[in-house]
Design an enzyme around this catalytic site. Sequence first.
Site, PDB file in Angstrom:
ATOM      1  NE  ARG A  23     -28.708  -1.988   5.653  1.00 20.16           N
ATOM      2  CZ  ARG A  23     -27.607  -2.392   4.715  1.00 20.16           C
ATOM      3  NH1 ARG A  23     -26.203  -2.189   5.002  1.00 20.16           N
ATOM      4  NH2 ARG A  23     -27.729  -2.725   3.316  1.00 20.16           N
ATOM      5  CD  GLU A  28     -24.942   0.488  -9.544  1.00 21.37           C
ATOM      6  OE1 GLU A  28     -25.370   0.776 -10.621  1.00 21.37           O
ATOM      7  OE2 GLU A  28     -24.231  -0.395  -9.063  1.00 21.37           O
ATOM      8  CD  GLN A  46     -16.646  22.965 -11.415  1.00 21.92           C
ATOM      9  OE1 GLN A  46     -15.675  23.292 -12.158  1.00 21.92           O
ATOM     10  NE2 GLN A  46     -17.487  23.789 -10.978  1.00 21.92           N
ATOM     11  CG  ASP A  47     -18.776  15.854  -8.823  1.00 17.83           C
ATOM     12  OD1 ASP A  47     -18.664  14.517  -8.101  1.00 17.83           O
ATOM     13  OD2 ASP A  47     -19.231  15.727 -10.015  1.00 17.83           O
ATOM     14  CG  ASN A  48     -20.665  22.885  -9.416  1.00 19.54           C
ATOM     15  OD1 ASN A  48     -19.399  22.594  -9.101  1.00 19.54           O
ATOM     16  ND2 ASN A  48     -20.927  23.165 -10.656  1.00 19.54           N
ATOM     17  NE  ARG A  58     -28.875  28.481  -5.588  1.00 23.74           N
ATOM     18  CZ  ARG A  58     -27.716  28.991  -4.917  1.00 23.74           C
ATOM     19  NH1 ARG A  58     -26.716  29.165  -5.715  1.00 23.74           N
ATOM     20  NH2 ARG A  58     -27.727  28.856  -3.724  1.00 23.74           N
ATOM     21  CG  HIS A  61     -26.899  30.426 -14.378  1.00 25.64           C
ATOM     22  ND1 HIS A  61     -26.848  30.295 -13.124  1.00 25.64           N
ATOM     23  CD2 HIS A  61     -27.570  31.668 -14.351  1.00 25.64           C
ATOM     24  CE1 HIS A  61     -27.203  31.257 -12.215  1.00 25.64           C
ATOM     25  NE2 HIS A  61     -27.829  32.391 -12.946  1.00 25.64           N
ATOM     26  CE  LYS A  70     -24.472  23.981 -16.111  1.00 23.97           C
ATOM     27  NZ  LYS A  70     -25.182  25.098 -16.109  1.00 23.97           N
ATOM     28  CG  HIS A 117     -29.798  23.876 -15.218  1.00 20.79           C
ATOM     29  ND1 HIS A 117     -29.044  24.076 -14.232  1.00 20.79           N
ATOM     30  CD2 HIS A 117     -30.812  22.985 -15.037  1.00 20.79           C
ATOM     31  CE1 HIS A 117     -29.636  23.313 -13.191  1.00 20.79           C
ATOM     32  NE2 HIS A 117     -30.360  22.531 -13.871  1.00 20.79           N
ATOM     33  CE1 TYR A 130     -24.878  22.626  -9.364  1.00 19.50           C
ATOM     34  CE2 TYR A 130     -24.094  22.663 -11.265  1.00 19.50           C
ATOM     35  CZ  TYR A 130     -24.330  23.356 -10.263  1.00 19.50           C
ATOM     36  OH  TYR A 130     -24.130  24.678 -10.001  1.00 19.50           O
ATOM     37  CG  ASP A 169     -29.392  34.396 -11.651  1.00 19.25           C
ATOM     38  OD1 ASP A 169     -28.525  34.533 -12.543  1.00 19.25           O
ATOM     39  OD2 ASP A 169     -29.765  33.543 -10.918  1.00 19.25           O
TER      40      ASP A 169
END
Length: 182
Positions: A23, A28, A46-48, A58, A61, A70, A117, A130, A169
């Site tokens: 399939r 995990e 928090q998930d981004n 990017r 930061h 993260k 990062h 992340y 940036d």
Amino acid sequence: MKYKPLAIPDVVLMTPKIFADQRGFFMETWRADGFKKKVGDYSFVQDNCSKSTRGILRGLHYQIRHPQGKLVRVTSGAVFDVAVDLRKTSVNFGKWVGVVLSSENKQLLWVPPGFAHGFYVLSHEAEFEYKCTDYYNPESERCIRWDDPVLNIDWPLFTDAQPVLSPKDEAGTSFNTAEVYP
Ligand SMILES: Cc1cn([C@H]2C[C@H](O)[C@@H](COP(=O)(O)OP(=O)(O)O[C@H]3O[C@H](C)C(=O)[C@H](O)[C@H]3O)O2)c(=O)[nH]c1=O
């Protein structure tokens, strides 16, 4: 899940166990018990998710207050992902580590609080997901330029164009003038 500390040992590369069948696959991507045992006792709040195209960079930061740990991964495409140690008391202060994260290798990178990062997109498009250990706090956001000569990060740049940056940036500070962590 395999956990491999990198040259800056607090930065950990995680390789999930992949269960492939006719399939597709299952894996995990994070477990609280394994992460606590192998990395540390962190909670994610928090998930981004961001999507970028080839040649976009990017970063670099960090949040000087409310520093975020993260746990990052690429769900589509490939990026060169970089963590920079901004902890003044660290033996690795000012040092960086970089790895390719991709939907192919399915690896995750743990970037602890205290690090800057950033990432550079290697594929036509890349979706980047992340988990963060603290909430977004724009007032405390800081940015160091990707091409800072002191950090001297060896980005695998394409030769046909400069990295594409956000105005924020573009206006990043130098490492030598950046606010860092005690
Ligand atoms: C980070 C963030 C942004 N935003 C809003 C603020 C802006 O209106 C918009 C784009 O933000 P920004 O240009 O800062 O997005 P990135 O350049 O992807 O920034 C992120 O990319 C580098 C690689 C990171 O490590 C950080 O997580 C983060 O700084 O999303 C939010 O609403 N919540 C958030 O947590």
